[in-house]
Design an enzyme around this catalytic site. Structure first.
Site, PDB file in Angstrom:
ATOM      1  N   ALA A  14       0.856  -1.180   0.000  1.00 52.71           N
ATOM      2  CA  ALA A  14       0.000   0.000   0.000  1.00 52.71           C
ATOM      3  C   ALA A  14       0.894   1.232   0.000  1.00 52.71           C
ATOM      4  O   ALA A  14       2.037   1.184   0.471  1.00 52.71           O
ATOM      5  CB  ALA A  14      -0.891  -0.013   1.235  1.00 52.71           C
ATOM      6  N   GLU A  65      -0.208  -9.341  -0.702  1.00 55.56           N
ATOM      7  CA  GLU A  65      -1.627  -9.651  -0.471  1.00 55.56           C
ATOM      8  C   GLU A  65      -2.422  -9.668  -1.785  1.00 55.56           C
ATOM      9  O   GLU A  65      -3.324 -10.486  -1.960  1.00 55.56           O
ATOM     10  CB  GLU A  65      -2.218  -8.630   0.510  1.00 55.56           C
ATOM     11  N   GLY A  70       0.887  -5.057   0.835  1.00 58.11           N
ATOM     12  CA  GLY A  70      -0.289  -5.138  -0.033  1.00 58.11           C
ATOM     13  C   GLY A  70       0.010  -5.780  -1.386  1.00 58.11           C
ATOM     14  O   GLY A  70      -0.882  -6.351  -2.012  1.00 58.11           O
TER      15      GLY A  70
END
Ligand code: CAA
Length: 259
Positions: free
Chosen positions: A66, A113, A110
């Site tokens: 992120a 992920e 992220g």
């Protein structure tokens, strides 16, 4: 100056290719990128000419997580009211066609992920996987604490989440985090060829398989088996399934209509 588009989108036959395109930030995943990614995924999912989707990054980074610069000053109320992550990161869960990740370089936070949310992960030898959020006093909050233990077990997942340990491609392969590892120079070609092979199969069969395998993660065995059996029975309503079986019996190549 117009900002560069955060993704690039192409088609290769029945395969949709999405390339994350913020190279200066190692493809850090900000709102603009996740909105564009979600829209591209939905558009390919709705396109009858597409049977599988590939997400890739650059040679150096699939995605480094992120966007920390964007998040650094957000308050609890900002993220709560904006429904951070749920609002645009989880679009990938709605996609019914197979989604493959082609990962070279960093897949951190992220980025890791996002790869874990794909159905197949093809890793280049340079791929590096980590959930390093603890270093920021944060937490892997885009499915990492849930998908990683399901993928590689609690012991390895705790180690990665609590210590920010980085796995190289060989370890990720050994632990079952990735589907296969290939040389860097072959990553995209290999993943596109795999996606093309998958996309040539009957689309409703692919969707039923994806849905059934995902059930294994989300339900007790008895419910999963029941779901699978219903999905199997439903195959007999598919003209492609009859075509596939009859073509086998007369030793010819099946011609699937994706029905
Ligand atoms: N967000 C914003 N910018 C990032 C970024 C991120 N996640 N990762 C890298 N960048 C930026 C860097 O700030 C740097 O920008 P400048 O050139 O303007 O300084 C540029 O990308 C290149 O990065 P580095 O100079 O750090 O490159 P490196 O090769 O030395 O290191 C790296 C690579 C080890 C991946 C390092 O960049 C790094 O540790 N990145 C952060 C990884 C991380 O912590 N990810 C988790 C984010 S939180 C999260 O994802 C929460 C969630 O679950 C949703």
């Amino acid at each position: 100056m117009t900002p560069e588009h955060p993704i690039r989108v192409e088609t290769h036959g029945r395969v949709g290719l999405i390339t994350l395109n913020r190279p200066q930030q190692l493809n850090a995943l900000n709102d603009a990128l996740m909105d564009a990614l979600g829209a591209a995924l939905k558009s390919f999912d709705a396109d009858p000419g597409i049977g599988a989707i590939v997400i890739t990054g650059s040679d150096k980074a699939f995605a480094a997580g992120a966007d920390i610069a964007a998040m650094a000053d957000w308050s609890y109320m900002d993220v709560h009211l904006d429904n951070f992550i749920t609002r645009n990161w989880e679009t990938i869960r709605e996609i019914r066609k197979p989604v493959l990740a082609a990962v070279a370089g960093y897949a951190m936070g992220g980025g890791c992920e996002l790869a874990l949310a794909c159905d197949v992960i093809v890793a280049a030898e340079s791929a590096r996987f980590a959930l390093p959020e603890v270093q920021l006093a944060m937490l892997p909050g885009a499915g990492g604490t849930q998908r990683l233990p399901r993928a590689i077990g609690k012991a390895k997942a705790m180690d990665m989440c609590l210590s920010a340990r980085i796995l190289d491609a060989a370890e990720a392969d050994r632990y079952g985090l990735v589907s296969r590892v290939v040389p860097d120079a072959e990553l995209l070609e290999h993943t596109l060829a795999l996606a093309e092979r998958i996309a040539a199969f009957s689309l409703p069969a692919l969707m039923a398989i994806k849905e059934s395998v995902n059930r294994a993660w989300e339900s007790p065995l008895s419910e999963g088996i029941l779901f699978e059996r219903r999905a199997l029975h439903a195959r007999f309503a598919s003209s492609d399934a009859h075509e596939g079986m009859h073509a086998f019996l007369v030793k010819r190549k099946p011609e699937f209509q994706h029905r």
